[in-house]
Design an enzyme around this catalytic site. Structure first.
Site, short mmCIF file in Angstrom:
data_model
loop_
_atom_site.label_atom_id
_atom_site.label_comp_id
_atom_site.label_asym_id
_atom_site.label_seq_id
_atom_site.Cartn_x
_atom_site.Cartn_y
_atom_site.Cartn_z
N GLU A 40 -0.77 4.68 20.97
CA GLU A 40 -0.68 3.40 20.26
C GLU A 40 0.81 3.08 20.09
OE1 GLU A 40 -2.05 3.33 16.13
OE2 GLU A 40 -2.78 1.30 16.48
N SER A 50 -3.34 4.95 10.33
CA SER A 50 -3.23 5.63 11.62
C SER A 50 -4.27 6.75 11.73
CB SER A 50 -1.83 6.22 11.77
OG SER A 50 -1.62 7.16 10.73
N PHE A 81 0.17 -1.04 6.30
CA PHE A 81 1.20 -2.09 6.12
C PHE A 81 0.91 -3.37 6.89
CE2 PHE A 81 2.84 -0.41 10.15
CZ PHE A 81 3.19 -1.59 10.79
N CYS A 127 -4.51 -3.59 14.76
CA CYS A 127 -5.36 -2.53 15.34
C CYS A 127 -6.28 -3.11 16.40
CB CYS A 127 -6.17 -1.84 14.25
SG CYS A 127 -7.34 -2.95 13.50
N LYS A 159 -4.57 1.66 -3.27
CA LYS A 159 -3.23 2.22 -3.01
C LYS A 159 -2.67 1.42 -1.84
CE LYS A 159 -0.94 4.70 -0.76
NZ LYS A 159 0.23 4.18 0.02
N GLU A 198 3.19 1.49 0.78
CA GLU A 198 4.45 1.44 0.01
C GLU A 198 5.47 0.51 0.67
OE1 GLU A 198 3.08 3.83 1.71
OE2 GLU A 198 4.44 5.47 2.23
P1 NAD Z 1 -0.31 4.98 8.01
O1 NAD Z 1 -1.42 5.87 8.45
O2 NAD Z 1 1.07 5.46 8.19
O3 NAD Z 1 -0.46 4.61 6.46
C1 NAD Z 1 -1.69 4.16 5.94
C2 NAD Z 1 -1.75 4.54 4.47
O4 NAD Z 1 -1.70 5.97 4.36
C3 NAD Z 1 -0.59 4.00 3.66
O5 NAD Z 1 -1.07 3.56 2.42
C4 NAD Z 1 0.35 5.20 3.52
O6 NAD Z 1 1.03 5.21 2.30
C5 NAD Z 1 -0.58 6.39 3.58
N1 NAD Z 1 0.01 7.55 4.25
C6 NAD Z 1 0.99 7.56 5.19
N2 NAD Z 1 1.24 8.82 5.60
C7 NAD Z 1 0.41 9.61 4.92
C8 NAD Z 1 0.16 11.01 4.92
N3 NAD Z 1 0.85 11.85 5.69
N4 NAD Z 1 -0.80 11.50 4.10
C9 NAD Z 1 -1.51 10.68 3.31
N5 NAD Z 1 -1.31 9.35 3.26
C10 NAD Z 1 -0.38 8.82 4.07
O7 NAD Z 1 -0.54 3.58 8.76
P2 NAD Z 1 0.43 2.32 8.75
O8 NAD Z 1 1.63 2.66 9.57
O9 NAD Z 1 0.60 1.81 7.39
O10 NAD Z 1 -0.48 1.27 9.53
C11 NAD Z 1 -0.56 1.20 10.92
C12 NAD Z 1 -1.75 1.97 11.45
O11 NAD Z 1 -2.95 1.50 10.84
C13 NAD Z 1 -1.96 1.79 12.94
O12 NAD Z 1 -2.30 3.02 13.50
C14 NAD Z 1 -3.12 0.81 13.02
O13 NAD Z 1 -3.87 0.87 14.21
C15 NAD Z 1 -3.92 1.26 11.85
N6 NAD Z 1 -4.84 0.23 11.42
C16 NAD Z 1 -6.16 0.40 11.74
C17 NAD Z 1 -7.08 -0.57 11.40
C18 NAD Z 1 -8.50 -0.39 11.77
O14 NAD Z 1 -9.31 -1.22 11.37
N7 NAD Z 1 -8.90 0.62 12.51
C19 NAD Z 1 -6.67 -1.71 10.70
C20 NAD Z 1 -5.32 -1.85 10.37
C21 NAD Z 1 -4.41 -0.86 10.75
#
Ligand code: NAD
Length: 485
Positions: A376, A227, A150, A282, A174, A177
C-alpha cells in the site's frame, strides 16, 4: 498556533489530559502548527469509561425512536456547518476543500442511515406453541470504543458514531492524533443536538491509549480502522481480552482495464480514483491490470493525470515522512525497470513551499513482484501491470494479501460478471473507480483488509453494535399448557 489546544471530551466537557506527552498538529498544506494535542493516559481513559458507564443506563433505556431524534438534529447541524467543518477537515488533513465538502456530505448520509435504524431493528415474534411466544430484540452492548485513522477526519468517525449511539451504546472515540480537531467539532454538534453528557466521549492519544482501550474491562466492543499492521495487533489484543472487535485494515485495490472499455470514461475514473484525497483512500485505485492492448487508454490516463494540479485539485499528503515514503516507492520502481510515465516527485506548490505535496504519478511496466505492485503506497500513484488475459489479471489480484476493493472497466457484461465472481475483494466496481457501497449497503473488505465478522456501516453494523435477546413467554400458565403443546 492557529487554534487553542485540542482537548479530550469527557462527560459533556472539554478537559485537559493528565498526560505530559503532547504532539503538534501540523497542517500538511503549509507545514504550519495548527494546535497541540495531549497524548492521554490510561487514567484519562478510565474517567471517560466511568462517564460513559454512568450515562449508559438512561441512554440505553431511552426508546430508539427518541434516541434517533438527536441524529435528525445532528444532521441538520452538519448541513448548517458544512463549510466550516470542511475547512477544518482540509486544514488538518491536507485534502482539497471540494473533497472535504464531499466528506461532510458523506457524514450526512451516514447520519441519515442512523435515523432509519428504528425501521431496521424491529425484532422477530412468533407464537411457537399454543399460548407460548418467542421474541428477539437487539439490545445495546454498553460502552464501546472506536479507533480511527487520519485519512477521513470526519467521515470515518461517522461510520461508527451515529449507528453505535443510536443503537443505545455509549461511545469513546480515539481520533488519529494527526487530525483530532474535526472529532472535537462533532462533539460540540452532538451536544447541541441534545445528546446527553457521557454518551459520547473523546480520548486523544496514540498507541498507549489504543492498548488501554483494548485492555479496559469496562469496554465491551472495539471497532478499528487503520493500517493492517495495527488492525492485526488491535484485533488480537481486544479479542484476547474477550471483547467483540471489528478491525478494518489497509488496501491495495486493483483496477482491471479491458480493451473494450470506454477510453474517456475509464481514463477519468482511473485518474480520479488514484489521485482523490491524494491517494490516501483505502478505496483508491493503486494497481492497474492492463488486459491486452489498452495503450490508447493508458495514454488518456496520462493526459488526465497531467490535468491534476497539486495545490489546486490535488491535496497534500499527511506528512513529510509520507511524502518521502511515496517518492521512495517511485524511485525504487524506476530503478527496478518500471517506466515513469507521469512523475509527481519533487512537486513544489508556489506559496505552499512547506506543504507535503506529491504530484500524480503513473508507473508502467510494473512487475507483480515489485513493492509498488504489492504494497500500500497511500499516495497519488498508480502502478500499471501488463497482462495477456483476464485470468492472468485475476491471478495477480487474487494473490494480494489485501482484499478491500477491485474494479473492472469494460462494456462486456459477461467479462464483468466473471470478474465480480472471481475477484478476491469485498467491494467490487464495474465501470466505477471507487466502489464504495452507499447506505444502506455496508462497507467492508476481505482478507487482510478486515478482521472480524460483519461490516462497519449499513445494515451489517447492527449485528456488531448490538446483542440479541431472546425471550420465551407463557402468558396463561394456569392453562397448564406445556411447551410442546
Ligand atoms: P494507522 O494504523 O497508523 O493508525 C490508525 C489508528 O491507530 C490511529 O488512531 C493511531 O493513533 C493508532 N495507532 C497507530 N499506530 C499504532 C500502534 N502501533 N498500536 C496501536 N495503535 C496505533 O493508520 P493511519 O496511517 O492513520 O491511516 C491510514 C491507514 O488506514 C491505511 O492503511 C488505510 O488503508 C487504512 N484505512 C482503511 C480503511 C478501511 O476501511 N479498510 C479506511 C480508512 C483507512
Amino acid at each position: 498556533m492557529k487554534y487553542s489546544p485540542t482537548l479530550n471530551f469527557i462527560n459533556g466537557k472539554f478537559i485537559a489530559s493528565a498526560s505530559n506527552r503532547n504532539m503538534e498538529i501540523i497542517s500538511p498544506i503549509d507545514g504550519n502548527v495548527l494546535s497541540v494535542v495531549s497524548l492521554s493516559t490510561a487514567e484519562d481513559l478510565d474517567n471517560a469509561v466511568q462517564a460513559a458507564k454512568a450515562a449508559f443506563r438512561a441512554w440505553s433505556s431511552t426508546p430508539i425512536k427518541e434516541r434517533v431524534q438527536v441524529f435528525y438534529r445532528y444532521k441538520t447541524l452538519l448541513r448548517k456547518e458544512r463549510k466550516e467543518l470542511a475547512t477544518l477537515c482540509s486544514e488538518e488533513n491536507g485534502k482539497t476543500f471540494t473533497e472535504s465538502l464531499a466528506e461532510i456530505d458523506k457524514c450526512i448520509e451516514l447520519t441519515e442511515f442512523a435515523c432509519s435504524l428504528p425501521q431496521l431493528v424491529t425484532g422477530e415474534f412468533l407464537e411457537v406453541s399454543k399460548g407460548i411466544e418467542c421474541r428477539t430484540e437487539h439490545v445495546p452492548l454498553g460502552v464501546v470504543a472506536s479507533i480511527v485513522p487520519f485519512n477521513f477526519p470526519a467521515m470515518v468517525p461517522n461510520w461508527t458514531i451515529p449507528n453505535a449511539i443510536a443503537l443505545g451504546n455509549c461511545m469513546i472515540i480515539k481520533p488519529s492524533e494527526k487530525v483530532p480537531m474535526s472529532c472535537g467539532r462533532m462533539a460540540v454538534l452532538l451536544k447541541e443536538a441534545g445528546l446527553p453528557d457521557g454518551v459520547f466521549n473523546i480520548i486523544n492519544g496514540d498507541v498507549e491509549i489504543v492498548e488501554a482501550i483494548c485492555d479496559h474491562p469496562g469496554i465491551e466492543a472495539v471497532s478499528f480502522v487503520g493500517s493492517t499492521k495495527v488492525a492485526k495487533a488491535v484485533y488480537k489484543r481486544a479479542t484476547g481480552n474477550y471483547k467483540r472487535c471489528l478491525a478494518l485494515g489497509g488496501a491495495k485495490n486493483h483496477l482491471m482495464v479491458l480493451p473494450d472499455a470506454k477510453p474517456e470514461m475509464t481514463a477519468q475514473n482511473v485518474a480520479a480514483s488514484m489521485s482523490g484525497c491524494a491517494g490516501q483512500r483505502c478505496m483508491a485505485a493503486s494497481a492497474m491490470l492492463a488486459v491486452g492492448d489498452v495503450d490508447h487508454i493508458i495514454e488518456k490516463i496520462c493526459d488526465e493525470a497531467r490535468k491534476i494540479i497539486p495545490g489546486e485539485n490535488l491535496g497534500a499528503v499527511i506528512s513529510k515522512e509520507a511524502k518521502e515514503r511515496i517518492e521512495k516507492y517511485i524511485t525504487e520502481a524506476e530503478q527496478q525497470g518500471a517506466k515513469i510515465l507521469v512523475d509527481g516527485r519533487t512537486t513544489i506548490v508556489k506559496g505552499k513551499e512547506n506543504g507535503y505535496y506529491v504530484g500524480p504519478t503513473v508507473i508502467d511496466f510494473v512487475k507483480p513482484d515489485m513493492a509498488v505492485a504489492k504494497e500500500e503506497i497511500f499516495g497519488p500513484v498508480i502502478s500499471i501491470m501488463r497482462t495477456k488475459n483476464i485470468d492472468e489479471a485475476l491471478a495477480i489480484e487474487n494473490s494480494s494479501t489485501y482484499g478491500n476493493a477491485a474494479s473492472v472497466f469494460t462494456q462486456n457484461g459477461g467479462a464483468a460478471r466473471y470478474i465480480i465472481e472471481k475477484a478476491s475483494a469485498g467491494m467490487i466496481g464495474v465501470n466505477v473507480g471507487v466502489p464504495v457501497p452507499r447506505e444502506p449497503f455496508s462497507f467492508g473488505g476481505w482478507n487482510e483488509s478486515k478482521f472480524g465478522v460483519g461490516d462497519i456501516t449499513g445494515k451489517s453494523s447492527i449485528e456488531f453494535w448490538t446483542k440479541l435477546k431472546k425471550s420465551t413467554v407463557k402468558w396463561n400458565p394456569e392453562a397448564g399448557i406445556n411447551w410442546m403443546s
